[in-house]
Scaffold this motif. Structure first.
Motif, PDB file in Angstrom:
ATOM      1  N   MET A 122      -1.112  22.598  -6.636  1.00 15.64           N
ATOM      2  CA  MET A 122      -1.280  22.570  -8.091  1.00 15.64           C
ATOM      3  C   MET A 122      -2.568  23.263  -8.506  1.00 15.64           C
ATOM      4  O   MET A 122      -2.591  24.005  -9.491  1.00 15.64           O
ATOM      5  CB  MET A 122      -1.326  21.119  -8.571  1.00 15.64           C
ATOM      6  N   SER A 140       0.992   4.148  -2.786  1.00 12.96           N
ATOM      7  CA  SER A 140       0.619   5.535  -2.491  1.00 12.96           C
ATOM      8  C   SER A 140       1.767   6.484  -2.832  1.00 12.96           C
ATOM      9  O   SER A 140       1.538   7.657  -3.150  1.00 12.96           O
ATOM     10  CB  SER A 140       0.200   5.684  -1.033  1.00 12.96           C
ATOM     11  N   MET A 141       3.022   5.991  -2.785  1.00 16.55           N
ATOM     12  CA  MET A 141       4.136   6.848  -3.196  1.00 16.55           C
ATOM     13  C   MET A 141       4.204   6.953  -4.722  1.00 16.55           C
ATOM     14  O   MET A 141       4.739   7.918  -5.255  1.00 16.55           O
ATOM     15  CB  MET A 141       5.465   6.295  -2.672  1.00 16.55           C
ATOM     16  N   SER A 162      -4.029  11.877  -9.871  1.00 18.37           N
ATOM     17  CA  SER A 162      -3.819  11.807  -8.422  1.00 18.37           C
ATOM     18  C   SER A 162      -5.161  11.784  -7.700  1.00 18.37           C
ATOM     19  O   SER A 162      -5.314  11.055  -6.715  1.00 18.37           O
ATOM     20  CB  SER A 162      -2.916  12.922  -7.927  1.00 18.37           C
ATOM     21  N   LEU A 213       0.833  -1.207   0.000  1.00 19.06           N
ATOM     22  CA  LEU A 213       0.000   0.000   0.000  1.00 19.06           C
ATOM     23  C   LEU A 213       0.864   1.252   0.000  1.00 19.06           C
ATOM     24  O   LEU A 213       0.579   2.224  -0.717  1.00 19.06           O
ATOM     25  CB  LEU A 213      -0.910   0.008   1.231  1.00 19.06           C
ATOM     26  N   ALA A 214       1.937   1.232   0.820  1.00 21.54           N
ATOM     27  CA  ALA A 214       2.820   2.390   0.907  1.00 21.54           C
ATOM     28  C   ALA A 214       3.473   2.662  -0.439  1.00 21.54           C
ATOM     29  O   ALA A 214       3.505   3.809  -0.912  1.00 21.54           O
ATOM     30  CB  ALA A 214       3.878   2.159   1.976  1.00 21.54           C
ATOM     31  N   ALA A 273       1.799  12.652 -10.554  1.00 23.83           N
ATOM     32  CA  ALA A 273       1.393  14.023 -10.219  1.00 23.83           C
ATOM     33  C   ALA A 273       2.514  15.008 -10.545  1.00 23.83           C
ATOM     34  O   ALA A 273       2.273  16.055 -11.161  1.00 23.83           O
ATOM     35  CB  ALA A 273       1.023  14.110  -8.746  1.00 23.83           C
ATOM     36  N   GLY A 321       2.255   9.540   1.987  1.00 24.47           N
ATOM     37  CA  GLY A 321       1.336   9.200   0.904  1.00 24.47           C
ATOM     38  C   GLY A 321       0.144  10.120   0.853  1.00 24.47           C
ATOM     39  O   GLY A 321       0.028  10.965  -0.030  1.00 24.47           O
ATOM     40  N   LEU A 376       0.113  18.663  -2.225  1.00 26.30           N
ATOM     41  CA  LEU A 376       0.586  18.865  -3.589  1.00 26.30           C
ATOM     42  C   LEU A 376      -0.579  19.236  -4.499  1.00 26.30           C
ATOM     43  O   LEU A 376      -0.480  20.137  -5.341  1.00 26.30           O
ATOM     44  CB  LEU A 376       1.224  17.551  -4.068  1.00 26.30           C
ATOM     45  N   PHE A 377      -1.674  18.540  -4.262  1.00 27.45           N
ATOM     46  CA  PHE A 377      -2.883  18.719  -5.048  1.00 27.45           C
ATOM     47  C   PHE A 377      -3.383  20.145  -4.932  1.00 27.45           C
ATOM     48  O   PHE A 377      -3.682  20.806  -5.925  1.00 27.45           O
ATOM     49  CB  PHE A 377      -3.916  17.745  -4.471  1.00 27.45           C
ATOM     50  N   VAL A 418       4.589   6.281   6.143  1.00 25.38           N
ATOM     51  CA  VAL A 418       4.659   6.429   4.684  1.00 25.38           C
ATOM     52  C   VAL A 418       3.252   6.529   4.088  1.00 25.38           C
ATOM     53  O   VAL A 418       2.979   7.404   3.261  1.00 25.38           O
ATOM     54  CB  VAL A 418       5.426   5.242   4.045  1.00 25.38           C
ATOM     55  N   ILE A 419       2.330   5.638   4.531  1.00 25.53           N
ATOM     56  CA  ILE A 419       1.001   5.617   3.916  1.00 25.53           C
ATOM     57  C   ILE A 419       0.243   6.898   4.235  1.00 25.53           C
ATOM     58  O   ILE A 419      -0.308   7.546   3.350  1.00 25.53           O
ATOM     59  CB  ILE A 419       0.202   4.392   4.402  1.00 25.53           C
ATOM     60  N   VAL A 471       1.906   7.583  -6.696  1.00 25.04           N
ATOM     61  CA  VAL A 471       1.096   8.703  -7.186  1.00 25.04           C
ATOM     62  C   VAL A 471       1.971   9.900  -7.532  1.00 25.04           C
ATOM     63  O   VAL A 471       1.716  10.611  -8.503  1.00 25.04           O
ATOM     64  CB  VAL A 471       0.060   9.125  -6.119  1.00 25.04           C
ATOM     65  N   TYR A 472       3.047  10.106  -6.716  1.00 23.73           N
ATOM     66  CA  TYR A 472       3.888  11.284  -6.919  1.00 23.73           C
ATOM     67  C   TYR A 472       4.519  11.301  -8.296  1.00 23.73           C
ATOM     68  O   TYR A 472       4.664  12.365  -8.893  1.00 23.73           O
ATOM     69  CB  TYR A 472       4.985  11.342  -5.863  1.00 23.73           C
ATOM     70  N   VAL A 507       0.074  14.181  -0.624  1.00 23.74           N
ATOM     71  CA  VAL A 507      -0.573  14.229  -1.940  1.00 23.74           C
ATOM     72  C   VAL A 507      -1.618  15.337  -1.949  1.00 23.74           C
ATOM     73  O   VAL A 507      -1.713  16.110  -2.913  1.00 23.74           O
ATOM     74  CB  VAL A 507      -1.217  12.875  -2.299  1.00 23.74           C
TER      75      VAL A 507
END
Lengths: 395, 166
Positions: free
Chosen positions: B73, A126-127, A152, A122-123, A133, B62, B69-70, B57-58, A129-130, B66
């Motif tokens: 943007m 989810s990384m 994203s 999962l991690a 994006a 994550g 960043l979203f 991290v998640i 996506v960067y 995000v």
């Protein structure tokens, strides 16, 4: 030192096989889509277009590597690298089979086993996506930016039902380590029904299997969820400004993600490397039988060729398939190959479903995509999780 | 090996952290912040807290980043421009920073002279199973209160957003 050497060899083998599969998955996809649409598909480079992936790679490497003048250079170069790394890293904890003995050393057919395996996948996703994006933003192009934003938003939305769909079988299996997840699914109820999560009581995980698969399609940006690269709206989406190997990196990331999703579905729901029916009923002979039939078909068509070169190429494939069928019957290789065959067969079938759906369904509209995620998939996954929890607590 | 990894990722975390402040563009700052979060996760892993590392991290690197960043943007935030900095900051900034860091390291060394593994009360080990058991037995009340708190925050956000629309 032994451990280090062993890991190095295993990593080398897995990386080589994975990259070859990535290249040939593209060939398979083009062939399957072509046949769905009553075309031939790639057929010029090598027999039946089998050398097409090699030609593609050479073309992509030797192409001029353009960097457009208005991009944010650092992030523009970082994005494909990030996308590919995060896509490839997941394969390091996928178990392909049980414990085997090679030249006297016992080892698992898995690079490494983490006790947070599922969370690691999962991690990594989810990384990932960067990569997309940042590629969209750094390209400094409105189509790329729109593609990156869409992608994203879509990946964040579909990550929720996906995580909930993963949580439900974990309640039955009681572990996060991928190796233990597969081991928990061994054995057969009533001597014939496999104890996979999709069949296992007290609450068979059929619903979360489909939710996971659908969310997986969205996570990998595949049709019908390929809004981020919708050609007729966005040119090519987030990778519009990329060329040469950087462009190829995004494609490899997409295919690697597809393989990861298919492998994860196999492991979580379809019992990993365990056969679909017990060895007592002859499950071990399925693999040699399939390869023998394939060899027979090749020999038959080699004797009655439709095209001139079939007279040479098909018997060659026939011999290859016959050799593979024979390999499954050699006792020394038997223990290693049978689990690998079942794992590859299930994963391969799921990958075929990915391609099949690409050849069948049209693309969603954007509001349909979001409504589907939040108003249908998310509640379904949530209710499924609650019911599973209740059943596990009661029985 | 542990020490090498610690030094490497601690350095990355600090460099990225400084970079968050130094970068003029919000996106570059956000990317540096992701770097900080990622290397923090590795540090957790070195302390034997696998679950926390994965959650870090998640959730942080994550999901939350995000969204950052979203938003950046979508708002199309441009580069920051440098406006007149005060004389005081120019002269006193660096010495004060050094003093602060020195004070911190002195206090840490003074308070934890022989630091061992990180512990939360009597709790040790960071595997998901142990973590879950402790979370749902010993720390059940704080855990549930936190979830209610987050729910309130979500409701608040919706209320504020709806007011704007009307």
């Amino acid at each position: 030192m032994d451990f280090f050497l062993l890991s190095l060899v295993k990593a080398g083998v897995v990386a080589a096989v994975l990259l070859t599969t990535l290249a040939y998955l593209q060939w398979v996809e083009r062939k399957v889509i072509a046949h769905i649409q009553l075309r031939m598909g790639p057929s010029r480079v090598g027999p039946h277009g089998l050398l097409q992936p090699l030609a593609d790679v050479i073309k992509l490497i030797t192409k001029e590597d353009l960097i457009p003048p208005h991009v944010n250079k650092f992030l523009y170069l970082l994005a494909p690298f990030l996308a590919m790394t995060m896509a490839l890293i997941s394969i390091s904890i996928i178990p392909f089979g049980g414990e085997i003995e090679v030249f006297g050393t016992k080892t698992w057919m898995q690079l490494t086993d983490l006790n947070i395996g599922v969370l690691f996948i999962l991690a990594a996703s989810s990384m990932g996506v960067y990569g997309i994006a940042l590629a969209g933003w750094a390209s400094n192009n409105k189509y790329a930016l729109l593609g990156g934003l869409r992608s994203s938003a879509q990946m964040i939305s579909y990550e929720l039902p996906m995580s909930l769909a993963i949580a439900a079988p974990l309640l039955l299996l009681n572990t996060l380590s991928l190796r233990e997840i597969v081991q928990m699914q061994s054995g057969y109820a009533f001597g014939i029904v496999p104890r996979w999560s999709v069949f296992q009581g007290p609450f068979p995980q059929v619903i979360s299997f489909f939710v996971f698969l659908i969310a997986g399609f969205a996570e990998t940006n595949r049709i019908p969820f390929d809004l981020p690269e919708a050609e007729n709206e966005l040119v090519a989406g987030f990778h519009t400004e990329y060329s040469s190997m950087k462009f190829a990196a995004f494609f490899m990331a997409e295919y690697a993600n597809m393989i990861t999703i298919a492998a994860m579905t196999t492991i979580l729901f379809l019992g990993g490397w365990h056969p679909i029916f017990p060895a007592a009923y002859g499950a071990d002979f399925v693999a040699p039988l399939i390869f023998a039939i394939a060899a027979g078909v090749c020999f038959y068509h080699g004797l009655h060729p439709a095209r001139r070169f079939d007279r040479i190429t098909l018997p060659v494939f026939g011999f290859v398939f016959a050799a593979m069928a024979a390999a499954f019957l050699i006792p020394a290789l038997h223990d290693a190959l049978i689990p690998l065959f079942w794992f590859a067969a299930k994963t391969g079938f799921l990958l075929f479903v990915f391609i099949w759906i690409r050849g069948t369904l049209p693309r969603f509209r954007y509001d349909q995509l979001m409504n589907f995620a939040w108003k249908f998939l998310f509640p379904v996954a949530l209710i499924n999780l609650l019911v599973t929890g209740l059943m596990v607590a009661l029985f | 090996m542990d020490v090498i990894l610690f030094l490497a990722f601690a350095t990355i975390a600090v460099v990225c952290g400084v970079n968050v402040v130094l970068q003029t563009h919000p996106i570059s700052s956000a990317v540096s912040l992701i770097g900080v979060m990622g290397s923090l996760a590795v540090l957790y892993l070195l302390l034997g807290a696998e679950f926390i590392a994965a959650a870090q991290v998640i959730v942080y690197a994550g999901a939350i980043m995000v969204l950052f960043l979203f938003v950046i943007m979508l708002l199309n935030a441009g580069e920051e421009t440098r406006r007149g900095r005060s004389r005081l900051v120019q002269f006193l900034g660096l010495p004060l920073l050094v003093t602060l860091l020195g004070l911190f390291s002195y206090l840490v060394l003074r308070l934890f002279p022989n630091a061992s593994h990180v512990r939360f009360g009597a709790f040790q080990g960071g595997t998901p199973a142990k973590f879950g058991r402790v979370l749902f037995t010993e720390f059940l009340l704080p855990f549930e209160v936190t979830s209610v708190l987050i729910l309130i925050a979500i409701l608040g956000a919706i209320v504020l957003a709806r007011k704007e629309i009307e």
